[in-house]
Design a protein around this motif. Structure first.
Motif, short mmCIF file in Angstrom:
data_model
loop_
_atom_site.label_atom_id
_atom_site.label_comp_id
_atom_site.label_asym_id
_atom_site.label_seq_id
_atom_site.Cartn_x
_atom_site.Cartn_y
_atom_site.Cartn_z
N THR A 127 0.85 -1.19 0.00
CA THR A 127 0.00 0.00 0.00
C THR A 127 0.89 1.24 0.00
N SER A 173 1.22 5.49 0.04
CA SER A 173 0.59 6.78 0.30
C SER A 173 1.59 7.89 0.01
N PHE A 225 2.23 10.43 1.75
CA PHE A 225 2.91 10.99 2.92
C PHE A 225 4.02 10.10 3.46
N ARG A 226 4.20 8.92 2.88
CA ARG A 226 5.12 7.97 3.50
C ARG A 226 6.01 7.29 2.46
N ASN A 280 -6.73 -2.85 3.40
CA ASN A 280 -7.75 -1.79 3.33
C ASN A 280 -8.78 -1.95 4.45
N ASN A 303 -7.21 -1.44 7.98
CA ASN A 303 -7.00 -0.01 8.22
C ASN A 303 -8.32 0.68 8.59
N ALA A 348 -9.55 2.79 11.98
CA ALA A 348 -10.24 4.08 11.96
C ALA A 348 -11.51 4.03 12.80
N ARG A 368 -1.58 2.54 19.60
CA ARG A 368 -0.34 2.31 18.87
C ARG A 368 0.27 0.91 19.12
N THR A 374 0.83 -1.42 6.64
CA THR A 374 -0.50 -0.88 6.92
C THR A 374 -0.60 -0.45 8.39
N LYS A 389 1.72 2.64 8.95
CA LYS A 389 1.12 3.85 8.37
C LYS A 389 0.03 4.39 9.29
N ALA A 390 -0.81 3.49 9.78
CA ALA A 390 -1.94 3.92 10.61
C ALA A 390 -1.47 4.60 11.89
N ASN A 400 1.53 5.94 12.48
CA ASN A 400 2.42 7.08 12.27
C ASN A 400 1.74 8.25 11.58
N ALA A 401 0.59 8.01 10.98
CA ALA A 401 -0.22 9.12 10.47
C ALA A 401 -1.55 8.99 11.20
N PRO A 458 -5.36 6.56 10.59
CA PRO A 458 -5.89 5.58 9.64
C PRO A 458 -6.89 6.16 8.65
N PHE A 459 -7.56 7.23 9.01
CA PHE A 459 -8.51 7.83 8.05
C PHE A 459 -7.75 8.34 6.83
N THR A 460 -6.67 9.08 7.07
CA THR A 460 -5.84 9.62 5.98
C THR A 460 -5.13 8.49 5.22
N ALA A 461 -4.80 7.42 5.93
CA ALA A 461 -4.01 6.34 5.32
C ALA A 461 -4.86 5.39 4.49
N GLN A 462 -6.19 5.57 4.47
CA GLN A 462 -7.06 4.61 3.78
C GLN A 462 -6.74 4.54 2.27
N THR A 463 -6.50 3.34 1.77
CA THR A 463 -6.35 3.12 0.32
C THR A 463 -7.30 2.00 -0.10
#
Lengths: 258, 258
Positions: free
Chosen positions: A112, A114, A116-117, A170, A173, A177, A194, B200, B203-204, B206-207, B209-214
């Motif tokens: 996956t 993104s 930002f990463r 997906n 994740n 959320a 975390r 995954t 990412k969740a 460190n950012a 999870p809403f923003t990290a959704q793919t």
């Protein structure tokens, strides 16, 4: 290798940078959005274009890294003779590229991405497939040059991998959320999740997720399950998800003869 | 601190070892199964017993680390005067212990524990609650002594954390298992999921999870979604899960006025 890339999104950007930093020459970046094409082209010292018909012909590989639903249309605009044409999509058949070049294949990164990463490319498995041995060798050489792992998978296998990725990445994740929303309603920060999230992922990949399963459903602890469903009164979508996932865990772990 | 532990499962074992290795004295390990009690007692140089009535009275803390549904019954068998009594459960009210001692509280590690894996206690948040300040201080001192992070949460907040943990850990782990089953049917090893699962999770946290959704649902890519549902024909439970989770992602990310 001399490579052109069609696309300027997350996959195109992360792969383009990895190719460039491993010493490959990036000839063209082609994207319908001139600004996006120029942004990526400037990072990898390439020419920016908006029309596939303007792509240079003297390249070793043309990589199509765009949304799944525009690959077919793009492929029909390509007409290479010696260049390997490959796409990066999980769900699109290799045959979609059969009219683009005598040499075609798939270069699907099982990861996956993104914006930002920065991904660690050395951990990424690249799922490769090609219609001819020479094309497969070129894709293999490229994946190895950026430190990726190589998996040879045919189109049906790749489609299954893509579907499995939706479940393992997906959907998980999205569950993070949803959990975050639940605790934020109580004024608790997401950061408290975390260590639980990382430990769950590490346990699953270092053992196997069936053995690693914990929680009320695998214990068939109906009292806790009822209490949780009660807490979700007023949130019918979450309640339904909770019931369905708990039933699925129960069903997977049910003992024979019980 | 002089501590006794009721229970001999994963939580009792991992916490007992952490207390012991941080210099605490473990007085008694109490479990209805004599073999389990002895196994843990031998690891932490404690006495093994099967009856709570036989627990030493001159201890600072009695920790109840047993299944949620037997805590209430156990608590009714305890009668301490100076000892802090605490349980480790996410879903059980602190008040359940009000008859066990004038000093009672909760010491809930927000983590998933398995027998086969040593947890990194320094990453574990301990959710603490107590009826009196002195009791809270003792629980805080204990959590700090083993390197844990401290979160003060009341009983309703803790119940929400417990529910959120089911979504973020138990359910995600089950999705890993389902993904593993899908690819194993094609002869592909679970190990191929490794980097995707870890990335995954990272990412969740460190950012967010809403923003990290793919994935196809957040892009509302109906063609891929239909294709995936088609692949799941013949597996109605998986198909229903796929539909419900995709709808939930779509619903979370729907743009206003669309």
């Amino acid at each position: 290798m001399r490579i052109s890339i069609i696309g300027s999104g997350n996959v195109a950007t992360h792969l383009g940078k990895a190719f460039y930093h491993s010493g490959h020459e990036i000839a063209d970046i082609c994207s319908p959005s001139p600004g996006h094409a120029r942004a990526l082209a400037s990072l990898v010292n390439a020419r920016a274009l908006t029309q596939p018909s303007a792509l240079r012909k003297d390249i070793d590989l043309c990589l199509i890294a765009v949304k799944d639903d525009v690959i077919e249309q793009l492929a029909s605009a390509l007409d290479f003779r010696e260049t390997v044409v490959a796409h990066t999509a999980g769900s699109i058949s290799m045959q979609t590229l059969s009219g683009s070049s005598p040499y075609y294949g798939v270069f699907y990164p099982f990861q996956t991405f993104s914006a930002f990463r920065e991904p660690d490319i050395s951990r990424v498995p690249f799922c490769l497939e090609a219609n001819r041995q020479q094309a497969l060798e070129r894709l293999r050489e490229l994946a190895e040059s950026i430190g990726g792992k190589i998996v040879e998978v045919d189109s049906p296998g790749r489609k299954t991998l893509h579907l499995a990725a939706v479940f393992a990445s997906n959907f998980t994740n999205h569950l993070y959320a949803l959990a975050g929303e639940l605790i934020r309603e109580k004024g608790l920060p997401f950061d408290i999740m975390r260590s639980l999230i990382l430990e769950t992922a590490e346990k699953a990949v270092n053992a196997d997720p069936f053995t690693a399963q914990t929680g009320p459903a695998v214990r068939n602890d109906q009292k806790v399950i009822r209490e949780h469903l009660h807490q979700l009164e007023g949130q019918p979508a979450l309640k339904q998800l909770y019931s369905l996932l708990s039933a699925s865990i129960l069903n997977s772990h049910k003992k024979p003869n019980i």
